[in-house]
Design an enzyme around this catalytic site. Structure first.
Site, mmCIF file in Angstrom:
data_model
loop_
_atom_site.group_PDB
_atom_site.id
_atom_site.type_symbol
_atom_site.label_atom_id
_atom_site.label_comp_id
_atom_site.label_asym_id
_atom_site.label_seq_id
_atom_site.Cartn_x
_atom_site.Cartn_y
_atom_site.Cartn_z
ATOM 1 N N GLU A 164 0.794 -1.231 0.000
ATOM 2 C CA GLU A 164 0.000 0.000 0.000
ATOM 3 C C GLU A 164 0.828 1.284 0.000
ATOM 4 O OE1 GLU A 164 -2.852 -0.157 3.166
ATOM 5 O OE2 GLU A 164 -3.967 -1.795 2.250
ATOM 6 N N GLU A 352 -5.424 -8.553 1.168
ATOM 7 C CA GLU A 352 -5.929 -8.194 2.510
ATOM 8 C C GLU A 352 -7.413 -7.888 2.428
ATOM 9 O OE1 GLU A 352 -4.068 -4.965 4.664
ATOM 10 O OE2 GLU A 352 -2.062 -5.727 4.247
HETATM 11 C C1 FCB Z 1 -3.973 -2.049 5.807
HETATM 12 C C2 FCB Z 1 -2.549 -2.388 6.185
HETATM 13 C C3 FCB Z 1 -2.430 -3.461 7.237
HETATM 14 C C4 FCB Z 1 -3.508 -3.338 8.291
HETATM 15 C C5 FCB Z 1 -4.862 -3.181 7.683
HETATM 16 C C6 FCB Z 1 -5.988 -3.073 8.669
HETATM 17 O O1 FCB Z 1 -4.033 -0.763 5.285
HETATM 18 O O2 FCB Z 1 -1.841 -2.826 5.059
HETATM 19 O O3 FCB Z 1 -1.140 -3.416 7.769
HETATM 20 O O4 FCB Z 1 -3.197 -2.356 9.184
HETATM 21 O O5 FCB Z 1 -4.881 -2.060 6.851
#
Ligand code: FCB
Length: 443
Positions: A164, A352
């Site tokens: 990210e 994620e």
């Molecule tokens: C994302 C991050 C991860 C975590 C989630 C909730 O933005 O990559 O490390 O904190 O959010």
């Protein structure tokens, strides 16, 4: 358990600073997060990741739980300052040894390791020299990536270059709410361009060093919608979308920065050197799409350059998680469709997705039905996208265990496994059992 190529990749994700602890153990150098989190007042209740989940000492325990739940893929990150304490130069053999043991243990238990090279913890020595705002970072990063491939490339085939970039440059170098806590447009734009250069350069290094590698990089993504029906709000939504969802993926895809839809990006120009435009592009084997929520946007004369603001989920009175993020499962479908339109990437993984809800221990059990519903609905949308022709071939839950949630400290719990921090005891939540059963039924 065998690692096959054709099946959908079900997995879980984590990140070094959020779980490892051992912040100064066995030769590790400080990272920007070590310094930031140990500065009073930066993190909720002045908490820090010094011990976190003590994964540095308990990784065999945690990876064994993963194997018990039959989770076949594990995404984790390498802490740059654990293996190169000063960011450049000497390698720390104990740091290399730690990740070797983690990788070997995963493989021994039939779990495929997916390595993220940078999940926000820049060595502090490099920040002293300007960190991501110093163009030298492209060389520092390439050397670090090369070291990782030399030591781990014989066994790790799945590599993700950055986690990210929009978040670590935006929140760390523009808003100052994440490490290193710098503020201002100039530092953000410099950091952003160098990060965009690194995501491509890192890809080239891995491709040249690791045989049969599958290389990706990950992007934060939020489905953006206009709040009202006016064309002003629609245009505001286009600007925010360009910033939050397109800034890093488009140069990588060879399309350049989305300047036409967000004029302020013209200010990137002073940082762009001759030849950079070609170097920003790289044909990733995959991209990692990370999604949690959607945002609604309205036009605002008060916010310079963007002329747009996000209407919070709270103000909209919609269902939210502990992070105050709206629960909006269709958003992940929309993001997968959107990212699938970039033809230069071969496949997509959701690297994620997950949710923080208050977890209550009752009789030694955690019945986290809200998390189960969240995961169930989001996975449903991912599989719907696949059915509709999106080349999405995997899904990773954020996160395997509860962990240190950056500026929010330990309050938000995202894990499938609960951590009782004072005792470091682990309890598998109902969502952990649910996910395990779900993925075995849907190979
Ligand atoms: C994302 C991050 C991860 C975590 C989630 C909730 O933005 O990559 O490390 O904190 O959010």
């Amino acid at each position: 358990m065998s690692i096959t190529e054709k099946d959908f990749k079900w997995g879980v994700s984590s990140a070094a600073y959020q779980i490892e602890g051992g912040w100064n153990a066995e030769g590790k150098g400080k990272s920007i997060w070590d310094v930031f989190a140990n500065t009073k007042g930066k993190i909720h209740m002045s908490q820090n990741g010094n011990t976190a989940c003590d994964y540095f000492h308990q990784y065999t325990h945690d990876i064994s739980i993963m194997a018990r739940l039959k989770i076949p893929n594990y995404r984790f990150s390498i802490a740059w300052s654990r293996i190169i304490p000063n960011g450049t130069g000497a390698v720390n053999p104990d740091g290399i040894d730690f990740y070797n043991r983690v990788i070997d243990f995963c493989l021994e238990l039939g779990i495929e390791p997916w390595v993220t090279l940078y999940h926000w913890d820049l060595p502090y020595e490099l920040e002293k020299k300007g960190g991501w705002t110093n163009r030298e970072v492209i060389n520092w990063f390439s050397d670090y990536v090369e070291v990782c491939t030399i030591y781990f490339g014989d066994r790790v085939k799945r590599w993700m270059i950055l986690n990210e970039p929009m978040v670590f440059t935006g929140v760390g170098y523009f808003l100052g709410r994440h490490a290193p806590g710098r503020k201002g447009l100039k530092s953000f734009l410099a950091a952003a361009h160098h990060a965009a250069m690194c995501q491509a350069e890192g890809g080239r290094v891995v491709r040249s060093m690791v045989e049969n590698s599958r290389i990706g990089t990950t992007f934060s993504s939020s489905y953006i919608m206009p709040y009202g029906h006016s064309s002003k709000d629609s245009n505001a939504a286009i600007r925010i979308d360009a910033l939050m969802n397109r800034l890093f993926v488009e140069p990588l895809a060879g399309l350049g920065y989305p300047v036409n839809d967000l004029k302020m990006l013209q200010r990137l120009e002073p940082f762009i050197k001759d030849g950079d435009e070609q170097k920003l592009a790289f044909d990733m084997d995959f991209i990692g799409v990370q999604n949690y929520t959607r945002e609604m946007v309205s036009c605002s004369p008060l916010i310079p350059l963007l002329w747009a603001r996000i209407i919070s989920a709270k103000a909209r009175e919609v269902e939210t998680t502990v992070m105050n993020w709206e629960v909006y499962p269709e958003g992940i479908y929309e993001m997968l469709v959107k990212f699938s339109k970039y033809k230069s990437f071969k496949e997509i993984f959701v690297t994620e997705n997950g949710a923080a809800f208050p977890d209550i221990i009752d009789n030694g059990k955690i019945c986290d039905s809200q998390r189960i519903n969240y995961l169930d609905q989001h996975i449903h949308q991912v599989l719907r996208a696949k059915k509709d022709g999106v080349n999405v071939n995997g899904y990773f839950v954020w996160s395997f265990t509860d962990n240190f949630e950056w500026a929010e400290g330990y309050k938000p719990r995202f894990g499938l496994v609960y951590i009782d921090y004072p005792t470091q005891k682990r309890i598998i939540k109902e969502s952990g059992y649910w996910y395990s059963t779900f993925i075995q039924r849907n190979p």
